[in-house]
Design a protein around this motif. Structure first.
Motif, mmCIF file in Angstrom:
data_model
loop_
_atom_site.group_PDB
_atom_site.id
_atom_site.type_symbol
_atom_site.label_atom_id
_atom_site.label_comp_id
_atom_site.label_asym_id
_atom_site.label_seq_id
_atom_site.Cartn_x
_atom_site.Cartn_y
_atom_site.Cartn_z
ATOM 1 N N GLU A 20 0.415 4.038 1.360
ATOM 2 C CA GLU A 20 0.534 4.694 2.666
ATOM 3 C C GLU A 20 1.589 4.034 3.548
ATOM 4 O OE1 GLU A 20 -3.689 2.787 2.782
ATOM 5 O OE2 GLU A 20 -2.191 3.293 1.255
ATOM 6 N N ILE B 34 -4.743 9.576 0.367
ATOM 7 C CA ILE B 34 -3.477 8.850 0.506
ATOM 8 C C ILE B 34 -2.368 9.568 -0.255
ATOM 9 C CG2 ILE B 34 -2.272 6.701 -0.094
ATOM 10 C CD1 ILE B 34 -5.058 5.310 0.306
ATOM 11 N N ARG C 60 0.841 -1.193 0.000
ATOM 12 C CA ARG C 60 0.000 0.000 0.000
ATOM 13 C C ARG C 60 0.877 1.243 0.000
ATOM 14 N NH1 ARG C 60 -5.187 -1.364 1.022
ATOM 15 N NH2 ARG C 60 -5.733 0.752 1.635
#
Length: 201
Positions: free
Chosen positions: A131, A156, A129
Motif C-alpha cells: 500500500e 490492498i 508494504r
C-alpha cells in the motif's frame, strides 16, 4: 553438490508445467539458496527440498502457465515471502516486468539475494508494504498466495490491479466489488488448493 539435481527437479515439476533445461537449472540454484537461508532464518515452514519444489516452485510455475492471453506486461506479487509465486513466474516469463512486494526485512533481503544470484533482469524487489507503492501505480496482474489475511490482502490489492488477480488458495474468498472469477483450476498434487483467476468486470 546441489540439494537436488536438475533431473530430480524436472521429475518433481512434471505434473505442474512443461519446463526447459534453462529453467530447471535456475530452480537448482534457487532451491540451494532457499534451503541454505531457511536453515538460519525462517523463510518457509516447509522443510524438505522435495516439498519445497512441489509446493513452492511447482504451484508457482502452474500459475505462470495460466496467466491468460495475452500475457501480462506487469505483475505484482503481493506479500511475496520467499518469492512465490512471483520469482518463478519471472524466471519462466522473462518478458513480464515482475515486482515482488515484501515488508519483512529478512524476506526482502533474501529476495534481493535470490534476484542477484539468479541473474534475473525483469524483477524489482519492493521492500515495504504494497500500500506504500507510489500513488497511482498499477499492475496488469496481482498475485496472492499463502497470505495470512486474504480479505485484507484483497483490499490492498484492488487499487493496484489494472486487469486481473491470480489467487493460489484453498477457498474462494470474497472478491472486491467489480471482480469475477473467470477460471478455477485445481492445483496439481493438492487435495484442496485451487488457482483462481479473477478479472475486472
Amino acid at each position: 553438490m546441489p540439494v537436488l539435481t536438475e533431473s530430480e527437479i524436472e521429475r518433481l515439476l512434471a505434473p505442474y508445467t512443461n519446463q526447459n533445461a534453462t529453467l530447471a537449472a535456475k530452480m537448482v540454484e534457487y532451491l540451494d539458496l532457499l534451503v541454505r537461508w531457511n536453515a538460519r532464518t525462517n523463510l518457509t515452514a516447509i522443510r524438505t527440498p522435495e516439498e519445497m519444489v512441489r509446493r513452492h516452485f511447482g504451484e508457482s510455475l502452474f500459475a505462470a502457465a495460466h496467466l491468460g492471453d495475452p500475457l501480462p506486461d506487469t505483475l505484482l506479487d503481493l506479500g511475496s515471502g520467499a518469492g512465490f509465486p512471483g520469482l518463478p513466474i519471472a524466471l519462466a516469463r522473462p518478458e513480464i516486468a515482475v515486482t515482488l512486494a515484501e515488508s519483512q526485512n529478512k524476506k526482502s533481503t533474501f529476495l534481493r539475494e535470490a534476484v542477484r544470484t539468479l541473474g534475473v533482469k525483469n524483477v524489482e524487489v519492493w521492500a515495504g508494504r504494497a500500500e506504500n507503492l507510489p500513488e497511482g501505480r498499477q499492475f496488469h496482474t496481482v498475485t496472492l498466495r499463502a497470505v495470512d489475511d486474504m480479505a485484507a490482502a484483497l483490499a490492498i490489492a484492488e487499487p493496484l490491479v489494472r486487469s486481473q488477480m491470480l489467487l493460489l488458495t484453498t477457498a474462494t474468498p470474497g472478491l472486491p466489488a467489480g471482480f469475477s472469477v473467470i477460471e478455477r483450476l485445481p492445483l496439481p498434487e493438492s487435495e484442496s488448493g485451487v488457482l483462481l483467476r479473477a478479472t475486472r468486470d
